[in-house]
Design an enzyme around this catalytic site. Structure first.
Site, PDB file in Angstrom:
ATOM      1  N   HIS A 157      18.585   3.804   5.721  1.00 46.56           N
ATOM      2  CA  HIS A 157      17.052   3.000   7.546  1.00 46.56           C
ATOM      3  C   HIS A 157      18.254   2.983   7.985  1.00 46.56           C
ATOM      4  O   HIS A 157      18.368   1.605   8.428  1.00 46.56           O
ATOM      5  CB  HIS A 157      16.404   2.694   6.222  1.00 46.56           C
ATOM      6  CG  HIS A 157      15.590   2.555   7.479  1.00 46.56           C
ATOM      7  ND1 HIS A 157      15.127   3.332   8.689  1.00 46.56           N
ATOM      8  CD2 HIS A 157      14.206   1.563   7.447  1.00 46.56           C
ATOM      9  CE1 HIS A 157      14.159   3.280   9.525  1.00 46.56           C
ATOM     10  NE2 HIS A 157      13.093   2.469   8.351  1.00 46.56           N
ATOM     11  N   ASP A 252      12.546  -6.024   0.172  1.00 45.53           N
ATOM     12  CA  ASP A 252      11.669  -4.779   0.783  1.00 45.53           C
ATOM     13  C   ASP A 252      10.661  -3.979  -0.796  1.00 45.53           C
ATOM     14  O   ASP A 252      10.943  -5.386  -1.423  1.00 45.53           O
ATOM     15  CB  ASP A 252      12.716  -3.461   0.899  1.00 45.53           C
ATOM     16  CG  ASP A 252      11.807  -2.698   1.452  1.00 45.53           C
ATOM     17  OD1 ASP A 252      10.805  -2.710   1.555  1.00 45.53           O
ATOM     18  OD2 ASP A 252      12.763  -0.819   1.501  1.00 45.53           O
ATOM     19  N   CYS A 292      11.565  -5.481   5.601  1.00 40.53           N
ATOM     20  CA  CYS A 292      11.507  -4.266   7.001  1.00 40.53           C
ATOM     21  C   CYS A 292      10.067  -3.993   7.526  1.00 40.53           C
ATOM     22  O   CYS A 292       9.843  -3.434   8.944  1.00 40.53           O
ATOM     23  CB  CYS A 292      12.481  -2.996   6.401  1.00 40.53           C
ATOM     24  SG  CYS A 292      11.514  -2.106   5.054  1.00 40.53           S
TER      25      CYS A 292
HETATM   26  N1   CP Z   1      10.297  -0.333   8.517  1.00 41.98           N
HETATM   27  C1   CP Z   1       9.582   0.640   9.115  1.00 41.98           C
HETATM   28  O1   CP Z   1      10.104   1.681   8.701  1.00 41.98           O
HETATM   29  O2   CP Z   1       8.574   0.575   9.466  1.00 41.98           O
HETATM   30  P1   CP Z   1       7.555   2.325   9.673  1.00 41.98           P
HETATM   31  O3   CP Z   1       8.174   3.055   8.215  1.00 41.98           O
HETATM   32  O4   CP Z   1       6.157   2.138  10.018  1.00 41.98           O
HETATM   33  O5   CP Z   1       8.396   3.098  10.775  1.00 41.98           O
HETATM   34  N1  NVA Z   2      12.395   1.853   1.179  1.00 42.30           N
HETATM   35  C1  NVA Z   2      10.737   2.010   2.490  1.00 42.30           C
HETATM   36  C2  NVA Z   2      10.930   1.660   3.601  1.00 42.30           C
HETATM   37  C3  NVA Z   2       9.799   1.684   4.762  1.00 42.30           C
HETATM   38  C4  NVA Z   2      10.599   1.097   6.040  1.00 42.30           C
HETATM   39  C5  NVA Z   2      10.565   3.013   1.404  1.00 42.30           C
HETATM   40  O1  NVA Z   2      11.223   3.781   1.971  1.00 42.30           O
HETATM   41  O2  NVA Z   2       9.462   3.579   1.189  1.00 42.30           O
END
Ligand code: CP
Ligand code: NVA
Length: 342
Positions: A157, A252, A292
């Site tokens: 990410h 997270d 996040c």
């Molecule tokens: N942190 C983040 O990526 O949030 P969303 O999943 O809402 O885009």
């Molecule tokens: N680790 C989480 C982040 C979401 C922004 C996911 O992948 O769902």
């Protein structure tokens, strides 16, 4: 793969804004992809954040930087922050965003990914993807002549990590030498944070339950990058030891999108990794709490910490937009239209 930037693209970037890092990044990144944060060098990450701070301070300066540029967002998973930060980001620089909901029809199912790329590149200037498989993003990038940006895959990410370290720079002045601790699942967010921490000279400690540690390929890459930047990466299984003296404590969800079927199994395994007041007490007095988002309140973090005075989670969310604007400016050659760069 050969650079996607044409000679003309590079020539439009006039080196008058006297910041060597930004100029070098603008010259090399025009037309490139960002599938992983490691697609950027350490200097390019620093430059992106430097530009992000300027975009945040002087948004008007960038008002027409991406006039008429078209962005498509194709998302296989839900999003609030990433989608809106990209849409508001490009709209406030004169461009336009088109959202394609792929949540009920994953990319590659109706049509080959390469064929999607060969169509979409005819209409738009940048492709932003949120996917399950990381390979979907790299395959789109390999077949597209316009930049492809990873807006989250199961593996990384990178846009999140840019905003997070921009937020740390705002708070502490610099990320270099900071003690950054991630507690929880060794997932996509953790991977990009490890790499970005190494790129910016932060000492990163990751505490995960056994069996949920970060990918070895990322660990190796982060250590290599960190060695060049004078910082270290530690992998632990004890959250208490990991947060000892930390300047930033990050967590997270323990169940990422796509892993919902593991919820019942994971809940008890991750319970000892919850960030609560007792854990935050072990961190440095000046420590900040980061996430996040979205958060599962009172699962991986308590309300008291998430809403408490050490929490900077909404600054992180705001900075998603500024950091992504900076990234778009570099990948789309937008500085050519910014008055202070003339
Ligand atoms: N942190 C983040 O990526 O949030 P969303 O999943 O809402 O885009
Ligand atoms: N680790 C989480 C982040 C979401 C922004 C996911 O992948 O769902």
């Amino acid at each position: 793969m050969a650079s996607k930037a044409t000679i003309e693209d590079r020539d439009t970037i006039t080196p008058v804004y006297k910041d060597d890092d930004i100029l070098a990044a603008a010259a090399r990144l025009a037309g490139e992809d960002m599938c992983s944060i490691a697609d950027l060098t350490s200097g390019e990450v620093r430059a992106t954040l430097k530009l992000g701070h300027d975009v945040k301070r002087n948004p008007r300066e960038y008002r027409h930087a991406l006039d008429a540029k078209q962005m498509v967002l194709m998302f296989e998973k839900a999003s609030l922050r990433t989608r809106l930060a990209f849409e508001t980001g490009i709209n406030t620089m004169g461009g336009n965003a088109i959202f394609v909901d792929q949540t009920s029809s994953p990319l590659g199912e109706r049509e080959a990914i390469a064929d999607i790329a060969r169509n979409v590149e005819r209409w738009v200037d940048v492709i932003v993807l949120r996917t399950y498989a990381h390979d979907t993003i790299t395959e789109m990038a390999a077949n597209s002549r316009v930049p492809v940006i990873n807006a989250l895959s199961d593996f990384e990410h990178p846009c999140q990590a840019l905003a997070d370290f921009m937020t740390l720079e705002e708070h502490f002045g610099s990320a270099a030498g900071l003690n950054f601790t991630y507690v929880g699942d060794g997932n996509n967010v953790c991977h990009s944070l490890m790499l970005t921490g190494a790129q910016l000279g932060a000492n990163v400690t990751v505490a995960t339950p056994r069996g949920y540690s970060p990918d070895i390929e990322i660990v190796t890459k982060a250590r290599e990058i960190g060695e060049a930047n004078g910082c270290e990466l530690r992998l632990l299984q004890d959250p208490q030891a990991a947060v000892e003296g930390a300047d930033a404590v990050y967590t997270d969800v323990c169940v990422s999108m796509g892993f919902e079927h593991e919820s019942t199994k994971r809940a008890p395994i991750f319970r000892p990794f919850q960030v609560n007041d007792a854990l935050m007490q072990k961190a440095a007095q000046r420590a900040v709490f980061m996430h996040c988002l979205p958060a599962r309140r009172n699962a991986e973090v308590t309300d008291a910490v998430l809403d408490g005075p050490q929490s900077i989670v909404f600054d992180q969310a705001e900075n998603r937009m500024h950091a992504q604007k900076a990234l778009l400016l570099l990948l789309l050659g937008g500085l050519a239209n910014v008055p202070s760069f003339q």
